[in-house]
Design a protein around this motif. Structure first.
Motif, short mmCIF file in Angstrom:
data_model
loop_
_atom_site.label_atom_id
_atom_site.label_comp_id
_atom_site.label_asym_id
_atom_site.label_seq_id
_atom_site.Cartn_x
_atom_site.Cartn_y
_atom_site.Cartn_z
N VAL A 87 21.42 47.73 43.66
CA VAL A 87 22.48 46.80 44.05
C VAL A 87 22.35 45.51 43.28
CG1 VAL A 87 23.32 45.38 45.95
CG2 VAL A 87 22.78 47.80 46.34
N LYS A 88 21.15 45.00 43.19
CA LYS A 88 20.93 43.74 42.49
C LYS A 88 21.37 43.86 41.03
CE LYS A 88 17.10 40.60 41.31
NZ LYS A 88 17.05 40.54 39.85
N GLU A 89 20.92 44.91 40.36
CA GLU A 89 21.25 45.06 38.94
C GLU A 89 22.75 45.20 38.73
OE1 GLU A 89 19.25 44.58 36.49
OE2 GLU A 89 17.37 44.51 37.64
N LEU A 90 23.39 46.00 39.57
CA LEU A 90 24.83 46.23 39.39
C LEU A 90 25.61 44.94 39.67
CD1 LEU A 90 25.38 49.81 40.86
CD2 LEU A 90 24.87 49.14 38.51
N LEU A 91 25.22 44.23 40.71
CA LEU A 91 25.92 42.98 41.01
C LEU A 91 25.74 41.99 39.87
CD1 LEU A 91 25.13 42.40 44.82
CD2 LEU A 91 27.28 43.18 43.80
N ALA A 106 33.23 38.69 36.29
CA ALA A 106 34.09 39.09 37.40
C ALA A 106 34.36 37.91 38.33
CB ALA A 106 33.44 40.22 38.18
N THR A 107 35.55 37.88 38.92
CA THR A 107 35.85 36.86 39.93
C THR A 107 35.93 37.49 41.31
OG1 THR A 107 38.21 37.17 39.57
CG2 THR A 107 37.15 35.40 38.33
N SER A 108 35.90 38.82 41.32
CA SER A 108 35.94 39.52 42.59
C SER A 108 35.09 40.78 42.47
CB SER A 108 37.39 39.87 42.93
OG SER A 108 37.41 40.77 44.00
N ILE A 109 34.17 40.95 43.43
CA ILE A 109 33.23 42.07 43.34
C ILE A 109 33.17 42.78 44.69
CG2 ILE A 109 30.82 42.72 42.96
CD1 ILE A 109 30.53 40.24 41.19
N LYS A 110 33.26 44.12 44.62
CA LYS A 110 33.16 44.92 45.85
C LYS A 110 31.87 45.71 45.82
CE LYS A 110 37.84 45.92 47.37
NZ LYS A 110 38.46 44.87 46.53
N LEU A 111 31.17 45.69 46.95
CA LEU A 111 29.95 46.47 47.07
C LEU A 111 30.15 47.48 48.20
CD1 LEU A 111 26.89 47.05 46.69
CD2 LEU A 111 26.43 45.15 48.24
#
Ligand code: ADP
Ligand code: MG
Length: 616
Positions: free
Chosen positions: A29-33, A41-46
């Motif tokens: 998760v950390k790496e992908l974020l 990016a201005t918007s990120i979905k996890l």
């Protein structure tokens, strides 16, 4: 002898490298974020399923990748972020090793869809254990979506080593908090098993903290700001009274990157020295900006450790900045915990802003310069020079209203002057007399003088210990309700109530039914009236949520605190004499009568000699 040295095949090398980068789903998760942030990016979905063991997906609206780049991004040492080793010293991105995607793809099933804005078609690519399964042209929105399934599918030992979904999810949430706090300007959505955990709009630092930790976080925050040649510091510290027994809300960000630094942590702790109990931790959200050339973030594969060129200076600046903030916002020692049972005057500097004009305040007084001195008597007071003695009343005055100094005490206590002068006979008569001051304080006499007790905090303390006892000894008494009480809650609130149901029952709640959104209550604790049930449960839910978010909770403690807070006598309530006396007796029968369950001082003591001094 035959040659025995072999080059490791790429997929093995990648698997080994993966061990460094990917310890658990949260590392992915950390790496992908971070990649999404680096992509602008201005918007990120996890999106998470089953604690990340099932699925991890990050969708961003960043710059995307061309088909070739998409393929290359999974190669080891493939990065767009540095070209030569020197670039490492001037890093403005999160990534630089070019290892993350290669590592993740070596130990999981990965799918990527990506499209740069200027290109019409997107690239769709699947890779499993470093092996490309397919790459094709597809239709997708601008940006990148990376989906990671079956983490550690080919390393069973690692997979078995993972903790429960709940624990892994907690790690992911921690990681998410760090990234989200570091980038308040980016909008985030976070889903777990189909339900939305966080929906964070693009906001400022303060709002982001509040969105992440709940609306109550706002009142805890004290701003911190400093700009020097070495470092720019901004952010917030939590007020000392909200210090926690366990760690949890400590965040350092250096150039918008979350870092761990025991050394800087110590600087913060030392600024709080004397303001919080030695075994508790202050909360902080500190954003440091330094010249990228003056730090080395290259020393740890997961990049949470940073080496600063000039740590000593940074330490000193940080410490004094925080002290300054604490001083500026009147957050000063309320209790000196080293005194144990003894008390200092906790009120002399409090509520400074509402003091009366007649009272002079030493504005240059720096509470940090010198901590209150220790004296040996049972009731120790900070020695003030006679010139500044009025300061002793500042807190008292403001609490008592318009009149200044003791004139108002006299006024208020006219009716019971007898008890004030009871001093002479008190040696022989141990019965203390009490009276209520401004529906707020209970004043009573003790051998050496008088005690002024905050009625609400005192009652909180009494109730808190009582509930803790009830819960631990399981001795609570329940009153059956004639008609069961039906109450509606949201689904997520019901989930929380289900989680704490057993604890609730130990304090006397009884439930006949817990539906999806409804609760049927058949019994309540003896202390709680029917009309209070709703308030108590609401408060419990919100406190419990807060505590879970803060990562530090014991159900019992949260429960006892909430009940104590909700059910205690409040400021403004009139207490008859019998209640006053029983409150005083119960308070001093407590294990820790000095502070409320929320770490606020419960009473102050004024000795005879203190009073004598004022008559000089
Ligand atoms: P690093 O981030 O250290 O460069 P990674 O393995 O994480 O290494 O990523 C490799 C490269 O893939 C990055 O340098 C970047 O060019 C590209 N990349 C990865 N994720 C994204 C993304 N979400 N959007 C655009 N490009 C990306
Ligand atoms: Mg990266």
């Amino acid at each position: 002898m035959a040659d025995i040295i072999k080059l490791l095949p790429d997929h093995v090398a990648n698997q080994i490298a993966a061990g460094e980068v990917v310890q658990r789903p949260a590392s992915v998760v950390k790496e992908l974020l971070e990649n999404a942030i680096d992509a602008g990016a201005t918007s990120i979905k996890l999106i998470i399923k089953d604690g990340g063991k099932g699925l991890i997906q990050v969708i961003d609206n960043g710059i995307g990748m061309s088909g070739t780049d998409a393929r290359l991004s999974f190669e080891r040492h493939a990065t767009s972020k540095i070209e030569k080793a020197e670039d490492l010293f001037n890093l403005n991105t999160k990534g630089f090793r070019g290892e993350a995607l290669a590592s993740i793809a070596a130990i999981a099933h990965v799918e990527m869809q990506t499209r740069p804005e200027q290109e019409e078609m997107a690239t769709h690519l699947r890779i499993e254990g470093s092996e490309i399964k397919f790459q094709e042209v597809s239709v997708a929105p601008k940006g990148t979506s990376i989906l990671v399934k079956n983490l550690f599918y080919n390393i069973p030992a690692r997979r078995n080593f993972l903790k429960s979904n709940l624990v892994e999810l907690r790690h992911i949430t921690d990681e998410f908090h760090r990234v989200a706090l570091a980038h308040p300007g980016i909008a985030f959505n976070y889903y777990n098993n189909g339900s939305e955990l966080f929906n964070l709009p693009n906001v400022n630092q303060r709002q982001r903290i509040v969105h992440v930790f709940g609306s109550k976080a706002n009142e805890r925050l004290v701003p911190v700001k400093e700009e020097t040649q070495v470092v720019k510091i901004s952010g917030f510290i939590n007020k000392p009274e909200f210090a926690k027994k366990s760690r949890g809300e400590q965040f350092f960000f250096v150039n918008n990157r979350y870092i761990k630094s025991p050394y800087l942590h110590h600087a913060v702790l030392s600024a709080f020295e004397g303001l919080i109990k030695p075994d508790s931790f202050p909360g902080y959200f500190l954003y440091l900006e330094v010249d990228p050339g003056s730090i080395d973030i290259n020393i740890h594969p997961t990049k949470t450790e940073v080496k600063f060129d000039d740590e000593h200076t940074l330490y000193a600046i940080l410490r004094s900045t925080i002290k300054h903030s604490l001083g500026q916002f009147n957050i000063v020692p309320e209790l000196d915990f080293e005194h144990d049972q003894n008390l200092d005057t906790p009120y002399y500097y409090k509520d400074k802003s509402v003091m009366q004009p007649k009272v002079t305040v030493d504005t240059g007084f720096n509470p940090f310069k010198e901590m209150p001195q220790k004296t040996t008597g049972t009731l120790a007071y900070k020695k003030q020079s006679t010139e500044g003695w009025e300061n002793l009343y500042v807190g008292l005055d403001s609490k008592m209203g318009k009149e200044v100094g003791f004139s108002s005490v006299k006024f208020e206590s006219d009716a019971i002057t007898g008890s004030i002068f009871q001093g002479q006979q008190e040696e022989t008569e141990s019965i203390a007399t009490t009276f209520q001051l401004r529906r707020k304080y209970i004043v009573t006499t003790i051998k050496s003088g008088m005690v002024v007790i905050d009625q609400s905090r005192a009652h909180q303390r009494v109730l808190y210990e009582q509930f803790l006892r009830n819960i631990t000894l399981n001795e609570a008494v329940s009153q059956q309700l004639l008609f069961p009480l039906r109450m509606s809650f949201s689904k997520s609130d019901i989930d929380i109530l289900k989680e704490i149901k057993d604890s609730l029952m130990t304090i006397g709640f009884m439930f006949s039914e817990i539906g999806d959104e409804e609760l049927k209550i058949t019994g309540v604790p003896l202390m709680v009236t029917e009309s209070e049930v709703g308030i108590v449960l609401d408060q419990l839910i919100s406190d419990y949520q807060m505590q879970v978010a803060e990562n530090s909770f014991s159900q019992t403690d949260v429960l006892a605190k909430t009940l104590a807070k909700t059910l205690s006598v409040k400021t403004g309530e009139v207490l008859n004499n019998a209640s006053q006396i029983s409150l005083v007796n119960n308070l001093f029968g407590c294990k820790e009568s000095r502070v409320s369950p929320f770490n606020k001082p419960v009473y102050v003591t004024i000795t005879e000699s203190d009073i004598d001094k004022k008559f000089i």
